[in-house]
Scaffold this motif. Structure first.
Motif, mmCIF file in Angstrom:
data_model
loop_
_atom_site.group_PDB
_atom_site.id
_atom_site.type_symbol
_atom_site.label_atom_id
_atom_site.label_comp_id
_atom_site.label_asym_id
_atom_site.label_seq_id
_atom_site.Cartn_x
_atom_site.Cartn_y
_atom_site.Cartn_z
ATOM 1 N N ALA A 101 31.300 37.522 -8.205
ATOM 2 C CA ALA A 101 30.197 36.866 -9.001
ATOM 3 C C ALA A 101 29.121 38.260 -9.292
ATOM 4 N N ASN A 102 29.201 39.252 -7.680
ATOM 5 C CA ASN A 102 27.664 40.375 -8.400
ATOM 6 C C ASN A 102 28.642 41.738 -8.176
ATOM 7 N N HIS A 103 28.264 42.651 -8.720
ATOM 8 C CA HIS A 103 28.751 43.991 -9.178
ATOM 9 C C HIS A 103 27.984 44.784 -8.651
ATOM 10 N N ASP A 104 26.792 44.285 -8.214
ATOM 11 C CA ASP A 104 25.802 45.538 -7.624
ATOM 12 C C ASP A 104 27.402 46.009 -6.258
ATOM 13 N N ALA A 105 26.971 47.597 -7.138
ATOM 14 C CA ALA A 105 26.800 48.648 -6.148
ATOM 15 C C ALA A 105 27.491 48.784 -4.795
ATOM 16 N N SER A 106 26.121 48.266 -4.309
ATOM 17 C CA SER A 106 25.745 47.957 -2.935
ATOM 18 C C SER A 106 27.087 46.988 -2.493
ATOM 19 N N PHE A 107 26.969 45.909 -2.807
ATOM 20 C CA PHE A 107 28.046 44.689 -2.511
ATOM 21 C C PHE A 107 29.585 44.925 -2.645
ATOM 22 N N LEU A 108 29.810 45.839 -3.281
ATOM 23 C CA LEU A 108 31.126 46.071 -3.070
ATOM 24 C C LEU A 108 31.376 47.708 -2.274
ATOM 25 N N GLN A 109 30.348 48.150 -1.839
ATOM 26 C CA GLN A 109 30.843 48.822 -0.632
ATOM 27 C C GLN A 109 30.885 48.486 0.211
ATOM 28 N N LEU A 110 30.179 47.341 0.956
ATOM 29 C CA LEU A 110 30.229 46.573 1.782
ATOM 30 C C LEU A 110 31.674 45.989 2.237
ATOM 31 N N LEU A 111 32.000 45.342 0.398
ATOM 32 C CA LEU A 111 33.586 44.408 0.510
ATOM 33 C C LEU A 111 34.868 45.707 1.066
ATOM 34 N N ASP A 112 34.480 46.691 0.663
ATOM 35 C CA ASP A 112 34.854 48.209 0.985
ATOM 36 C C ASP A 112 35.460 48.392 1.797
ATOM 37 N N SER A 113 34.165 48.431 3.222
ATOM 38 C CA SER A 113 33.629 48.607 4.729
ATOM 39 C C SER A 113 34.551 47.908 5.016
#
Length: 216
Positions: free
Chosen positions: A160-172
């Motif tokens: 629900a959140n497309h913020d780059a920092s959030f997506l980078q967290l999920l990647d990590s």
């Protein structure tokens, strides 16, 4: 022909409607960070083109024509995001800003060909539904992980959140669409969750993370 600016307005109007917000000149201005007189002028133009119904002091409504045009823009955007992710191997935190530029290309054939190459997908890299050529959306019945139950495994269907920092967290954390998330613990105090990802990685998700992970 619909201009780039008009497309951005229609996309914003559709989003506000989906969020059940009353559409007004004020909240359009706030969403786009544009001064109200400028928004007021564009709203009148969209009304003249029959994209919206607009009367002074009343809520703005998308017409069926406006809704179809907004869905067409979303189709172009989400197909582009998936192409950038699947074919060009760009991260899901990168594709949004690039798709914002490409979505304004005025070529049905270009986007239909992307659709064909991807096998007529139903969801973009963030799990958002992709409208088909007729503006029809696939059934979408996901819910936030924060509403999940203890000792239950869910599949990540979107964010629900497309913020780059959030997506980078999920990647990590090794989280991608389709990842299995098992809820092993729910803290009573702050609703944070102890989870197991793909039956391997154990970690803690804050409530904010949980409510932005859409699962089925």
């Amino acid at each position: 022909m619909v201009s780039l600016t008009e497309e951005n307005y229609l996309k914003t109007l559709y989003r506000l409607a989906q969020e059940n917000q009353e559409i007004s000149v004020k909240n359009i201005a706030e969403s786009l960070n544009i001064k109200m007189p400028t928004v007021n002028s564009m709203v009148k133009k969209l009304a003249e083109k029959k994209f919206i119904r607009y009367e002074k002091y009343k809520a703005i409504e998308l017409t069926e024509k406006g809704r179809k045009q907004a869905l067409y823009i979303l189709r172009k955007h989400r197909l582009t995001e998936l192409f950038l992710s699947e074919v060009m191997s760009l991260g899901w935190e990168e594709v949004h800003d690039i798709a914002e530029q490409i979505e304004h290309i005025q070529s049905d054939r270009f986007f239909d060909r992307i659709d064909e190459m991807l096998g007529h997908p139903q969801f973009d890299p963030h799990g958002e539904p992709i409208p088909d050529v007729n503006g029809k959306l696939p059934v979408y019945q996901s819910f936030p992980l924060s509403e999940g139950h203890l000792n239950t495994t869910y599949k990540l269907a979107g964010v629900a959140n497309h913020d780059a920092s959030f997506l980078q967290l999920l990647d990590s954390l090794g989280l991608t669409l389709g990842s299995a998330i098992e809820i092993k613990e729910i803290q009573e105090f702050d609703k944070s969750m102890g989870v197991k990802i793909n039956n391997k990685t154990k970690t803690i998700f804050s409530f904010m993370v949980c409510r932005n992970l859409m699962v089925v």
